[in-house]
Write a protein that holds these residues in place. Structure first.
Motif, PDB file in Angstrom:
ATOM      1  N   PHE A  26       0.826  -1.198   0.000  1.00 59.24           N
ATOM      2  CA  PHE A  26       0.000   0.000   0.000  1.00 59.24           C
ATOM      3  C   PHE A  26       0.866   1.257   0.000  1.00 59.24           C
ATOM      4  O   PHE A  26       0.518   2.246  -0.634  1.00 59.24           O
ATOM      5  CB  PHE A  26      -0.953   0.001   1.203  1.00 59.24           C
ATOM      6  CG  PHE A  26      -1.971  -1.093   1.143  1.00 59.24           C
ATOM      7  CD1 PHE A  26      -3.110  -0.950   0.376  1.00 59.24           C
ATOM      8  CD2 PHE A  26      -1.785  -2.282   1.836  1.00 59.24           C
ATOM      9  CE1 PHE A  26      -4.058  -1.961   0.305  1.00 59.24           C
ATOM     10  CE2 PHE A  26      -2.715  -3.294   1.781  1.00 59.24           C
ATOM     11  CZ  PHE A  26      -3.857  -3.136   1.008  1.00 59.24           C
ATOM     12  N   ARG A  27       1.978   1.203   0.705  1.00 60.74           N
ATOM     13  CA  ARG A  27       2.878   2.361   0.750  1.00 60.74           C
ATOM     14  C   ARG A  27       3.546   2.601  -0.598  1.00 60.74           C
ATOM     15  O   ARG A  27       3.916   3.723  -0.907  1.00 60.74           O
ATOM     16  CB  ARG A  27       3.927   2.160   1.832  1.00 60.74           C
ATOM     17  CG  ARG A  27       3.332   2.300   3.208  1.00 60.74           C
ATOM     18  CD  ARG A  27       4.389   2.420   4.263  1.00 60.74           C
ATOM     19  NE  ARG A  27       3.760   2.686   5.547  1.00 60.74           N
ATOM     20  CZ  ARG A  27       4.047   2.052   6.658  1.00 60.74           C
ATOM     21  NH1 ARG A  27       4.982   1.130   6.658  1.00 60.74           N
ATOM     22  NH2 ARG A  27       3.432   2.354   7.769  1.00 60.74           N
ATOM     23  N   ARG A  28       3.727   1.542  -1.396  1.00 59.49           N
ATOM     24  CA  ARG A  28       4.319   1.704  -2.723  1.00 59.49           C
ATOM     25  C   ARG A  28       3.397   2.480  -3.659  1.00 59.49           C
ATOM     26  O   ARG A  28       3.854   3.250  -4.492  1.00 59.49           O
ATOM     27  CB  ARG A  28       4.618   0.346  -3.340  1.00 59.49           C
ATOM     28  CG  ARG A  28       6.037  -0.097  -3.087  1.00 59.49           C
ATOM     29  CD  ARG A  28       6.361  -1.302  -3.930  1.00 59.49           C
ATOM     30  NE  ARG A  28       6.390  -2.449  -3.024  1.00 59.49           N
ATOM     31  CZ  ARG A  28       5.979  -3.657  -3.318  1.00 59.49           C
ATOM     32  NH1 ARG A  28       5.506  -3.926  -4.503  1.00 59.49           N
ATOM     33  NH2 ARG A  28       6.059  -4.622  -2.439  1.00 59.49           N
ATOM     34  N   PHE A  29       2.087   2.253  -3.530  1.00 59.42           N
ATOM     35  CA  PHE A  29       1.134   2.863  -4.454  1.00 59.42           C
ATOM     36  C   PHE A  29       0.517   4.159  -3.946  1.00 59.42           C
ATOM     37  O   PHE A  29       0.008   4.945  -4.729  1.00 59.42           O
ATOM     38  CB  PHE A  29       0.013   1.867  -4.788  1.00 59.42           C
ATOM     39  CG  PHE A  29       0.503   0.691  -5.567  1.00 59.42           C
ATOM     40  CD1 PHE A  29       0.918   0.841  -6.879  1.00 59.42           C
ATOM     41  CD2 PHE A  29       0.578  -0.558  -4.991  1.00 59.42           C
ATOM     42  CE1 PHE A  29       1.385  -0.246  -7.607  1.00 59.42           C
ATOM     43  CE2 PHE A  29       1.039  -1.654  -5.704  1.00 59.42           C
ATOM     44  CZ  PHE A  29       1.447  -1.494  -7.011  1.00 59.42           C
ATOM     45  N   ILE A  30       0.535   4.371  -2.640  1.00 56.41           N
ATOM     46  CA  ILE A  30      -0.086   5.572  -2.070  1.00 56.41           C
ATOM     47  C   ILE A  30       1.008   6.403  -1.394  1.00 56.41           C
ATOM     48  O   ILE A  30       1.446   6.070  -0.290  1.00 56.41           O
ATOM     49  CB  ILE A  30      -1.179   5.193  -1.049  1.00 56.41           C
ATOM     50  CG1 ILE A  30      -2.200   4.272  -1.704  1.00 56.41           C
ATOM     51  CG2 ILE A  30      -1.827   6.440  -0.478  1.00 56.41           C
ATOM     52  CD1 ILE A  30      -3.143   3.628  -0.738  1.00 56.41           C
ATOM     53  N   PRO A  31       1.437   7.469  -2.039  1.00 58.05           N
ATOM     54  CA  PRO A  31       2.491   8.294  -1.438  1.00 58.05           C
ATOM     55  C   PRO A  31       1.944   9.112  -0.258  1.00 58.05           C
ATOM     56  O   PRO A  31       0.745   9.409  -0.207  1.00 58.05           O
ATOM     57  CB  PRO A  31       2.919   9.208  -2.587  1.00 58.05           C
ATOM     58  CG  PRO A  31       1.727   9.288  -3.464  1.00 58.05           C
ATOM     59  CD  PRO A  31       1.027   7.965  -3.342  1.00 58.05           C
ATOM     60  N   PRO A  32       2.813   9.473   0.668  1.00 54.07           N
ATOM     61  CA  PRO A  32       2.372  10.312   1.792  1.00 54.07           C
ATOM     62  C   PRO A  32       1.898  11.682   1.305  1.00 54.07           C
ATOM     63  O   PRO A  32       2.433  12.231   0.356  1.00 54.07           O
ATOM     64  CB  PRO A  32       3.624  10.454   2.657  1.00 54.07           C
ATOM     65  CG  PRO A  32       4.519   9.351   2.241  1.00 54.07           C
ATOM     66  CD  PRO A  32       4.193   9.047   0.820  1.00 54.07           C
ATOM     67  N   ILE A  33       0.909  12.210   1.981  1.00 52.68           N
ATOM     68  CA  ILE A  33       0.388  13.539   1.648  1.00 52.68           C
ATOM     69  C   ILE A  33       1.299  14.577   2.295  1.00 52.68           C
ATOM     70  O   ILE A  33       1.539  14.542   3.503  1.00 52.68           O
ATOM     71  CB  ILE A  33      -1.060  13.707   2.168  1.00 52.68           C
ATOM     72  CG1 ILE A  33      -1.973  12.702   1.487  1.00 52.68           C
ATOM     73  CG2 ILE A  33      -1.551  15.126   1.929  1.00 52.68           C
ATOM     74  CD1 ILE A  33      -3.367  12.681   2.056  1.00 52.68           C
ATOM     75  N   GLY A  34       1.804  15.479   1.492  1.00 51.30           N
ATOM     76  CA  GLY A  34       2.680  16.515   2.022  1.00 51.30           C
ATOM     77  C   GLY A  34       3.998  15.980   2.524  1.00 51.30           C
ATOM     78  O   GLY A  34       4.708  16.654   3.248  1.00 51.30           O
TER      79      GLY A  34
END
Length: 88
Positions: free
Chosen positions: A51-59
């Motif tokens: 999930f971390r690979r496809f969803i980058p952190p916001i800000g």
């Protein structure tokens, strides 16, 4: 068969709680480096990593991938419940 289904759903609920605890541990300095934090990381990180690979952190700081991971886990649980209800 019913006891096995209850065991699976209980395990999914406990795993969801483990993810939440692991996320909350990031708010406390050094909590993830403790023996409990490292053990929890070994259990939770393999699931969270895709999930971390496809969803980058916001800000660059706010990571919403664990929320998505918990939602996917809950949707999978509901799908499994539907499949099992059709079989029983």
């Amino acid at each position: 068969m019913g006891m096995l289904v209850d065991l699976i759903f209980t395990a999914i609920r406990i795993y969801s709680y483990a993810i939440i605890i692991y996320i909350l541990m990031s708010w406390f300095p050094g909590a993830r480096e403790s023996s409990f934090g490292e053990m929890l990381g070994k259990i939770v990180e393999p699931y969270l990593e895709p999930f971390r690979r496809f969803i980058p952190p916001i800000g660059g700081m706010i990571d919403i991938s664990p929320i998505v991971a918990i939602l996917v886990l809950n949707f999978a649980s509901m799908g499994l419940a539907q499949i099992l209800s059709m079989l029983l």
